[in-house]
Design a protein around this motif. Structure first.
Motif, PDB file in Angstrom:
ATOM      1  N   LEU A 101      50.145  61.142  56.111  1.00 52.38           N
ATOM      2  CA  LEU A 101      49.991  60.573  57.444  1.00 52.38           C
ATOM      3  C   LEU A 101      50.866  61.285  58.467  1.00 52.38           C
ATOM      4  CD1 LEU A 101      48.409  58.465  58.937  1.00 52.38           C
ATOM      5  CD2 LEU A 101      50.196  56.789  58.427  1.00 52.38           C
ATOM      6  N   GLN A 104      49.179  64.571  59.383  1.00 57.51           N
ATOM      7  CA  GLN A 104      48.023  64.424  60.258  1.00 57.51           C
ATOM      8  C   GLN A 104      48.427  64.058  61.678  1.00 57.51           C
ATOM      9  OE1 GLN A 104      45.245  61.646  58.408  1.00 57.51           O
ATOM     10  NE2 GLN A 104      45.754  62.487  56.403  1.00 57.51           N
ATOM     11  N   MET A 105      49.415  63.166  61.808  1.00 58.31           N
ATOM     12  CA  MET A 105      49.770  62.649  63.126  1.00 58.31           C
ATOM     13  C   MET A 105      50.663  63.585  63.920  1.00 58.31           C
ATOM     14  SD  MET A 105      50.470  58.604  62.194  1.00 58.31           S
ATOM     15  CE  MET A 105      50.893  58.178  63.881  1.00 58.31           C
ATOM     16  N   SER A 192      51.737  47.673  51.352  1.00 57.86           N
ATOM     17  CA  SER A 192      51.063  48.870  50.852  1.00 57.86           C
ATOM     18  C   SER A 192      51.599  49.205  49.470  1.00 57.86           C
ATOM     19  CB  SER A 192      51.295  50.051  51.802  1.00 57.86           C
ATOM     20  OG  SER A 192      50.857  51.248  51.216  1.00 57.86           O
ATOM     21  N   THR A 219      46.753  51.806  50.913  1.00 56.64           N
ATOM     22  CA  THR A 219      47.122  52.782  51.944  1.00 56.64           C
ATOM     23  C   THR A 219      47.930  52.109  53.043  1.00 56.64           C
ATOM     24  OG1 THR A 219      45.162  52.461  53.339  1.00 56.64           O
ATOM     25  CG2 THR A 219      44.981  54.077  51.529  1.00 56.64           C
ATOM     26  N   ASN A 220      48.766  52.896  53.691  1.00 58.50           N
ATOM     27  CA  ASN A 220      49.518  52.389  54.841  1.00 58.50           C
ATOM     28  C   ASN A 220      48.584  52.090  56.010  1.00 58.50           C
ATOM     29  OD1 ASN A 220      52.219  52.488  53.816  1.00 58.50           O
ATOM     30  ND2 ASN A 220      52.101  54.713  53.920  1.00 58.50           N
ATOM     31  N   GLU A 221      47.546  52.914  56.171  1.00 58.17           N
ATOM     32  CA  GLU A 221      46.622  52.699  57.272  1.00 58.17           C
ATOM     33  C   GLU A 221      45.992  51.311  57.211  1.00 58.17           C
ATOM     34  OE1 GLU A 221      46.192  57.173  56.317  1.00 58.17           O
ATOM     35  OE2 GLU A 221      46.759  55.325  55.294  1.00 58.17           O
ATOM     36  N   ILE A 224      48.492  48.540  58.237  1.00 60.03           N
ATOM     37  CA  ILE A 224      48.722  48.642  59.683  1.00 60.03           C
ATOM     38  C   ILE A 224      47.543  48.045  60.439  1.00 60.03           C
ATOM     39  CG2 ILE A 224      48.917  50.274  61.598  1.00 60.03           C
ATOM     40  CD1 ILE A 224      50.513  52.097  59.649  1.00 60.03           C
ATOM     41  N   THR A 225      46.332  48.311  59.958  1.00 61.23           N
ATOM     42  CA  THR A 225      45.138  47.728  60.584  1.00 61.23           C
ATOM     43  C   THR A 225      45.182  46.204  60.520  1.00 61.23           C
ATOM     44  OG1 THR A 225      43.799  49.671  60.054  1.00 61.23           O
ATOM     45  CG2 THR A 225      42.618  47.601  60.471  1.00 61.23           C
ATOM     46  N   ARG A 228      47.768  44.991  63.043  1.00 63.22           N
ATOM     47  CA  ARG A 228      47.271  45.123  64.424  1.00 63.22           C
ATOM     48  C   ARG A 228      46.256  44.040  64.754  1.00 63.22           C
ATOM     49  NH1 ARG A 228      45.576  51.346  65.143  1.00 63.22           N
ATOM     50  NH2 ARG A 228      44.946  50.576  67.200  1.00 63.22           N
ATOM     51  N   GLN A 240      54.598  55.801  61.636  1.00 67.66           N
ATOM     52  CA  GLN A 240      53.217  55.498  61.273  1.00 67.66           C
ATOM     53  C   GLN A 240      52.551  54.555  62.265  1.00 67.66           C
ATOM     54  OE1 GLN A 240      54.098  54.026  57.362  1.00 67.66           O
ATOM     55  NE2 GLN A 240      53.816  56.023  56.383  1.00 67.66           N
ATOM     56  N   ILE A 241      53.351  53.822  63.032  1.00 66.98           N
ATOM     57  CA  ILE A 241      52.789  52.880  64.000  1.00 66.98           C
ATOM     58  C   ILE A 241      53.086  53.320  65.428  1.00 66.98           C
ATOM     59  CG2 ILE A 241      52.808  50.912  62.429  1.00 66.98           C
ATOM     60  CD1 ILE A 241      55.428  50.012  63.803  1.00 66.98           C
TER      61      ILE A 241
END
Length: 296
Positions: A101, A104-105, A192, A219-221, A224-225, A228, A240-241
């Motif tokens: 992550l 990518q970010m 996660s 996954t962390n994603e 986080i979703t 949110r 990550q956030i």
């Protein structure tokens, strides 16, 4: 006998564990490869390989000699590259690794800018959540999060990351804000499993809380979703956030209880002899990461 060429042939046989494959790779005949290794063994006065009909393995002497050969051949290649100017101008392909992550970010945008700046360059990324052996996997530059072991590599600190507890404003309106780590037991937790296999969350001053996550995601994603969306709280690395924090979709709580942050380093194995492509990318990456307020 050309000793340098014989060393190249020996090193390739050692890497490929095959005389025939080495011959094909180096566009030579198999007898020529065999003669070169035999001549090297005669010169050294020691057997370098144990050969059977099915395998080729290095002897103890061969293993020691292989390490020396790799160093000598690398020094020769470095000298040739310096004489040819590749140490002055970025050329070739640059291989970069980072965690999935974070890569990518934060790293990928730097890579694309690097390629725009040096249009003759190519790049290969390895963004993955596992330890990467920089030397064995042919990586030029690594961005690592966490405290480093002594590797002998050049390391430049470019930022820090924090472990944070976060949730959405709508969740806090409905369920209240935890004021101490112990309050987490009264909240819905999404955890996660890839990042937090242990049910124990640690805080400053050696405080520990055993959590019972109602939702576990791989996954962390995903967690986080969920956070949110206002479902509950989660714990992640604060980078990550970053976008969600800026957008006001998530808020960090219990910041006074956080453990000390972990450092971010840029690593590369060549040290002061690094080619221009490595030096240029490291300089660009260090500048961008240090300027990022989410990483400091």
């Amino acid at each position: 006998m050309d000793r340098w060429q014989a060393m190249r042939i020996f090193a390739k046989v050692a890497e490929m564990e095959s005389f025939a494959d080495t011959a094909r790779h180096m566009h030579m005949s198999a007898p020529a490869v065999t003669r070169a290794v035999a001549a090297l063994e005669d010169l050294i006065g020691a057997r370098l390989f144990v050969r059977t009909t099915r395998s080729v393995k290095m002897t103890e002497a061969g293993t020691r000699y292989f390490e020396d050969c790799r160093r000598i051949l690398a020094d020769i290649a470095e000298a040739e590259a310096a004489a040819g100017g590749s140490y002055a101008t970025p050329t070739g392909t640059l291989a970069i690794t980072a965690s999935a992550l974070f890569g990518q970010m934060y790293v990928l945008p730097i890579v694309t800018e690097f390629l725009n700046t040096f249009p003759t360059m190519h790049a290969r990324t390895l963004f993955i959540d596992r330890p990467v052996n920089i030397v064995e996997e042919g990586v030029d530059v690594a961005v690592r999060i966490g405290h480093l072991r002594d590797s002998g590599f050049s390391a430049i600190k470019v930022g820090t990351v924090r472990h944070v507890i976060c949730g959405s404003p709508s969740y806090f309106e409905s369920h209240g804000v935890p004021t101490t780590p112990a309050d987490l037991k009264n909240h819905r937790i999404a955890a996660s499993t890839s990042a937090w296999a242990s049910p124990e969350w640690r805080f400053a001053n050696d405080q520990r809380v055993m959590i019972d996550p109602i939702l576990q995601c791989n996954t962390n994603e995903a967690v986080i979703t969920a956070a949110r969306a206002g479902w509950g709280l989660t714990r992640v690395l604060h980078y990550q956030i970053g976008p969600a924090l800026i957008a006001g979709e998530l808020q960090i709580v219990l910041s006074d209880y956080e453990e000390p942050p972990m450092p971010i380093h840029i690593l590369h194995p060549q040290g002061r002899h690094a080619p221009a492509k490595v030096r240029a990318f490291v300089d660009m990456a260090a500048a961008h990461l240090r300027e990022n307020r989410l990483l400091n």
